[in-house]
Design an enzyme around this catalytic site. Structure first.
Site, short mmCIF file in Angstrom:
data_model
loop_
_atom_site.label_atom_id
_atom_site.label_comp_id
_atom_site.label_asym_id
_atom_site.label_seq_id
_atom_site.Cartn_x
_atom_site.Cartn_y
_atom_site.Cartn_z
N LYS A 2 54.94 30.54 22.65
CA LYS A 2 56.19 29.80 22.56
C LYS A 2 56.62 29.27 23.93
CE LYS A 2 58.10 32.26 18.56
NZ LYS A 2 59.22 33.11 18.07
N ALA A 51 65.32 42.64 21.75
CA ALA A 51 65.00 41.86 22.95
C ALA A 51 66.25 41.17 23.49
CB ALA A 51 63.92 40.84 22.62
N CYS A 103 61.66 49.24 -4.89
CA CYS A 103 61.46 49.30 -6.34
C CYS A 103 62.18 48.15 -7.05
CB CYS A 103 61.90 50.64 -6.90
SG CYS A 103 63.61 51.07 -6.53
#
Length: 309
Positions: A2, A51, A103
């Site tokens: 990036k 971060a 579930c």
């Protein structure tokens, strides 16, 4: 990386600028306080909360202003943080991402978001991600299959690999298999055989008046699938239209996998959003849940952060 892509994009706009890209983890020691002190301001565009908190604390320690930015679905925000003059990034409590029981996602969805989580976190990852990786949803599937078959800790029953692992191999593309044939095979499996398996689990439908899902095999018509990327993103497609988009997007993505390797969902990639939107809407159709527009599903998918628990 990036960083490299961002540098190239910035230089395209300001070719006279001097920009150095650093590829690595922002939490590495080399990106500590001394590194931050080299700058007059830090522009933050990180995509995870841990971060972002880390950089916030580095900027506080280095006494360097921080301009924090981020997105949440379609919502974007930019806030300046200057030590001694404004609150810092962590002064306001950030809401924890909403999670959904495995579930419910796997067996008894009753909301559009359940189907979007299933399409993005389970189906997309299973078809186009690392074929050797198991998501939490896959692990639950494998566990249920193993318990049903009576496998022990070794994962074998009478010398055979446990059923859960055998089941995952179905989703791999066969050698020489045409992309459209693969997509139709996956459609028949996830909206046909898998739905019938759920219907057969009668105990699921005895609670709270739940209605069992309906298979969708007949929704897939013969002929060429539609072109992707067009149409009104605010429109809600019919089940047959979603089936066509599913096949077209699935075929395009599996071909991309063959060329580029495993893929990660990116809400800015139209074909990925097309796939998740179609897959989620087909799931909604199975369970009698009102279907959503591509625009709405993109917003939901972009807002999902590790959404299973």
């Amino acid at each position: 990386s990036k960083a490299t892509v961002a540098r190239e994009a910035a230089l395209a706009m300001r070719p006279e600028a001097s920009i150095m890209a650093h590829h690595g983890n922002v939490k590495e020691e080399r990106f500590g306080v001394p590194f931050i002190k080299r700058f007059s301001v830090v522009l933050n565009g990180l995509d995870n909360m841990d971060a972002r908190r880390h950089v916030n604390r580095l900027c506080l320690a280095a006494e360097v202003p921080l301009v924090e930015s981020g997105t949440n679905g379609f919502l974007g925000q930019v806030t300046p943080h200057v030590r001694g003059r404004t609150e810092c990034f962590e002064c306001q409590t950030k809401p924890a991402p909403k999670t959904y029981p495995v579930c419910t996602i796997r067996n008894t969805p009753d909301k559009p978001v359940h189907c979007v989580v299933w399409a993005k976190e389970m189906l997309f990852a299973r078809l186009f991600g690392d074929p050797k990786a198991l998501s939490e949803l896959d692990e639950e599937d494998s566990k249920q299959e193993t318990e049903a078959s009576g496998a022990g800790e070794g994962g074998e029953v009478d010398g055979e690999v446990k059923k859960g692992e055998q089941d995952l191999s179905f989703f791999l593309r066969n050698e020489g298999e045409v992309a459209l044939d693969y997509a139709r095979r996956i459609f028949a499996r996830v909206y046909g055989a898998d739905v019938r398996r759920l219907v057969a689990m009668e105990d699921l439908w005895k609670k709270g008046g739940r209605k069992p899902p309906s298979p969708l095999e007949n929704s897939l018509t013969a002929g060429a699938p539609p072109a992707l990327g067009g149409g009104n993103p605010h429109a809600t497609l019919s089940t047959a239209e979603s089936a066509g988009v599913f096949v077209a997007a699935c075929a395009a993505l599996v071909d991309s996998c063959a060329e580029l390797g495993e893929l990660a969902f990116d809400k800015e990639q139209d074909v990925m959003v097309d796939f998740v939107a179609a897959a989620a809407n087909l799931r909604m159709a199975c369970f009698g849940i009102p279907q959503q527009s591509k625009f709405d599903i993109k917003g939901i998918a972009g807002n999902i952060v590790h959404a299973v628990a």
